[in-house]
Motif scaffolding. Sequence first.
Motif, short mmCIF file in Angstrom:
data_model
loop_
_atom_site.label_atom_id
_atom_site.label_comp_id
_atom_site.label_asym_id
_atom_site.label_seq_id
_atom_site.Cartn_x
_atom_site.Cartn_y
_atom_site.Cartn_z
N LEU A 82 -28.78 -56.83 -25.90
CA LEU A 82 -29.86 -56.45 -25.28
C LEU A 82 -29.89 -55.04 -24.49
CD1 LEU A 82 -30.77 -60.01 -23.96
CD2 LEU A 82 -31.82 -58.84 -25.75
N GLN A 83 -28.96 -54.78 -23.83
CA GLN A 83 -28.77 -53.67 -23.01
C GLN A 83 -28.59 -52.53 -24.06
OE1 GLN A 83 -29.13 -51.10 -20.37
NE2 GLN A 83 -28.76 -53.16 -19.79
N ALA A 84 -28.16 -52.60 -25.28
CA ALA A 84 -27.97 -51.60 -26.18
C ALA A 84 -29.41 -51.29 -27.01
CB ALA A 84 -26.95 -52.15 -27.37
N ILE A 85 -30.16 -52.37 -27.10
CA ILE A 85 -31.48 -52.30 -27.41
C ILE A 85 -32.35 -51.60 -26.58
CG2 ILE A 85 -33.84 -53.57 -27.81
CD1 ILE A 85 -32.14 -55.83 -28.74
N ALA A 86 -32.17 -51.82 -25.40
CA ALA A 86 -32.77 -51.21 -24.10
C ALA A 86 -32.77 -49.75 -24.27
CB ALA A 86 -32.80 -51.59 -22.95
N THR A 87 -31.40 -49.29 -24.34
CA THR A 87 -30.98 -47.96 -24.23
C THR A 87 -31.13 -47.27 -25.36
OG1 THR A 87 -28.93 -48.82 -22.97
CG2 THR A 87 -28.84 -46.47 -23.81
N SER A 88 -31.32 -47.70 -26.27
CA SER A 88 -31.68 -47.02 -27.67
C SER A 88 -33.11 -46.89 -27.85
CB SER A 88 -31.46 -48.12 -29.07
OG SER A 88 -30.06 -48.23 -29.14
N ARG A 89 -33.98 -47.69 -27.40
CA ARG A 89 -35.45 -47.61 -27.32
C ARG A 89 -35.64 -46.59 -26.12
NH1 ARG A 89 -38.62 -47.61 -30.21
NH2 ARG A 89 -40.42 -48.49 -28.86
N ARG A 90 -35.06 -46.46 -25.18
CA ARG A 90 -35.20 -45.53 -24.14
C ARG A 90 -35.00 -43.83 -24.88
NH1 ARG A 90 -31.58 -48.65 -20.53
NH2 ARG A 90 -33.02 -49.81 -19.47
N ALA B 110 -20.65 -56.64 -19.92
CA ALA B 110 -21.28 -56.43 -21.17
C ALA B 110 -22.41 -55.67 -20.87
CB ALA B 110 -21.65 -57.66 -21.70
N THR B 111 -23.25 -55.54 -19.93
CA THR B 111 -24.09 -54.64 -19.43
C THR B 111 -23.81 -53.17 -19.42
OG1 THR B 111 -25.34 -56.20 -17.87
CG2 THR B 111 -25.78 -53.83 -17.66
N VAL B 112 -22.56 -52.90 -18.99
CA VAL B 112 -22.08 -51.63 -19.21
C VAL B 112 -21.67 -51.27 -20.69
CG1 VAL B 112 -20.43 -50.22 -18.32
CG2 VAL B 112 -21.07 -51.96 -16.93
N SER B 113 -20.87 -51.96 -21.16
CA SER B 113 -20.62 -51.80 -22.45
C SER B 113 -21.80 -51.57 -23.54
CB SER B 113 -19.78 -52.66 -23.10
OG SER B 113 -20.16 -54.20 -23.08
N GLY B 114 -22.73 -52.37 -23.46
CA GLY B 114 -23.93 -52.11 -24.49
C GLY B 114 -24.72 -50.96 -24.16
N TYR B 115 -24.60 -50.55 -22.94
CA TYR B 115 -25.18 -49.14 -22.41
C TYR B 115 -24.54 -48.02 -22.92
CZ TYR B 115 -26.07 -45.35 -19.16
OH TYR B 115 -26.57 -43.99 -18.70
N LYS B 116 -23.23 -48.09 -22.71
CA LYS B 116 -22.31 -47.03 -22.99
C LYS B 116 -22.15 -46.71 -24.85
CE LYS B 116 -19.84 -43.38 -22.00
NZ LYS B 116 -18.87 -43.42 -20.98
N ALA B 117 -22.02 -48.01 -25.22
CA ALA B 117 -22.11 -48.00 -26.66
C ALA B 117 -23.02 -47.26 -27.47
CB ALA B 117 -22.10 -49.40 -27.44
N VAL B 118 -24.26 -47.11 -26.84
CA VAL B 118 -25.49 -46.09 -27.47
C VAL B 118 -24.98 -44.67 -26.98
CG1 VAL B 118 -27.90 -46.04 -27.51
CG2 VAL B 118 -26.91 -48.26 -27.44
#
Length: 375
Positions: A178-186, A134-142
């Motif tokens: 949560l990973q999607a939040i972090a990546t979006s904010r970055r 899920a860490t991977v998918s949240g990051y890649k989704a963004v």
Amino acid sequence: MKIGVIKEPSYENRVAITPDVIDPLKKLGFTIAIETTAGDSAFFSDQDYKDAGASVESRDSILSGSDIVVSIHALDEASAKKIGKDKLYIATLSPLAFPKKVKEIATSSFKIFSMDTIPRITRAQSMDVLSSQATVSGYKAVLLAASNYSRFFPMLTTAAGTITPARVLILGAGVAGLQAIATSRRLGAVVDVFDTRPEVKEQCMSLGAKFVEVEGAADASNTGGYAVEQSEDYQRRQKEAIAKYAEKADIIITTALIPGRKAPVLITKEMVDKMRQGSVIVDLAAVNGGNCELTENDKTIVYKGITIIGNSNLQSTQPMDASKMYAKNIVNFLKLFVNKEKQFNINLEDEIINACMIAENGSIRHKPTLALLGE
């Protein structure tokens, strides 16, 4: 004992065991064999495995000659029949989503373990494949949303004027969310996040997101981090709240899944109708019907100028790191079976092993799967 690693289906780029974990597995007393070209799509060559101390063999040799067969996706029925009696098969089988598929391969007499049934307890965090992937998918989704979005993510001040930042709405604040939040904010976006669990509010805010609260949610504290079904009254108020934020969102990323159930529809067609053209929805719950009413699994569609991406296997698009994380989860799981004298033992008194053992002796023993099959 011999561990055999099977090549995944053509749609999957990951591999269950990577060269960097061969040595830790050998120290536990295992020998490792990998199917020819199994790691190619994840950029691990047969020579990489040989250099790490593994052998490279044919599929039939691995299936018939291994004490433990490991994969990510479920084997086809013909391959499953080649695994020897009393051997072990470890994979991520999604028994609550595909109970009939599990029943097909459970007719053989080997023992079946499904990595996605590992209980979400502190001791099991290092082997939790759902969280690692899920860490991977949240990051890649963004990143996928950004590449399909018609504008920039961050606020930019240019000679041609100021460009406002993108607004991202994330539904579900589990690991992927949560990973999607972090990546979006970055990337500089303004982020709103919704989750039925009030206890994740602090985590979301610490990452720089605004948490959308709807009071009266059913308690999900004992569900291992998963969502639970909500009352009709709560669902109505939930949709009203989401609708307000969806209308002004440029990007929506949905991650809400309930094990064994159809994914809850959180983004209706009426909500999509009110979104701006050029906006993007990435639906990570597509395999279970999707959180967006218009989602089609494994497809990208454009509806009234809005791109809707239904993809539940984004992990496969980042195969090298996703495979490494999965492989480390497998190593940590196998440690449960090996004592200090390097003797292998299936201890069903261990709550993790007991929860993951889906079938043995040709019969399913996993009660939630049996319930779905009506048995």
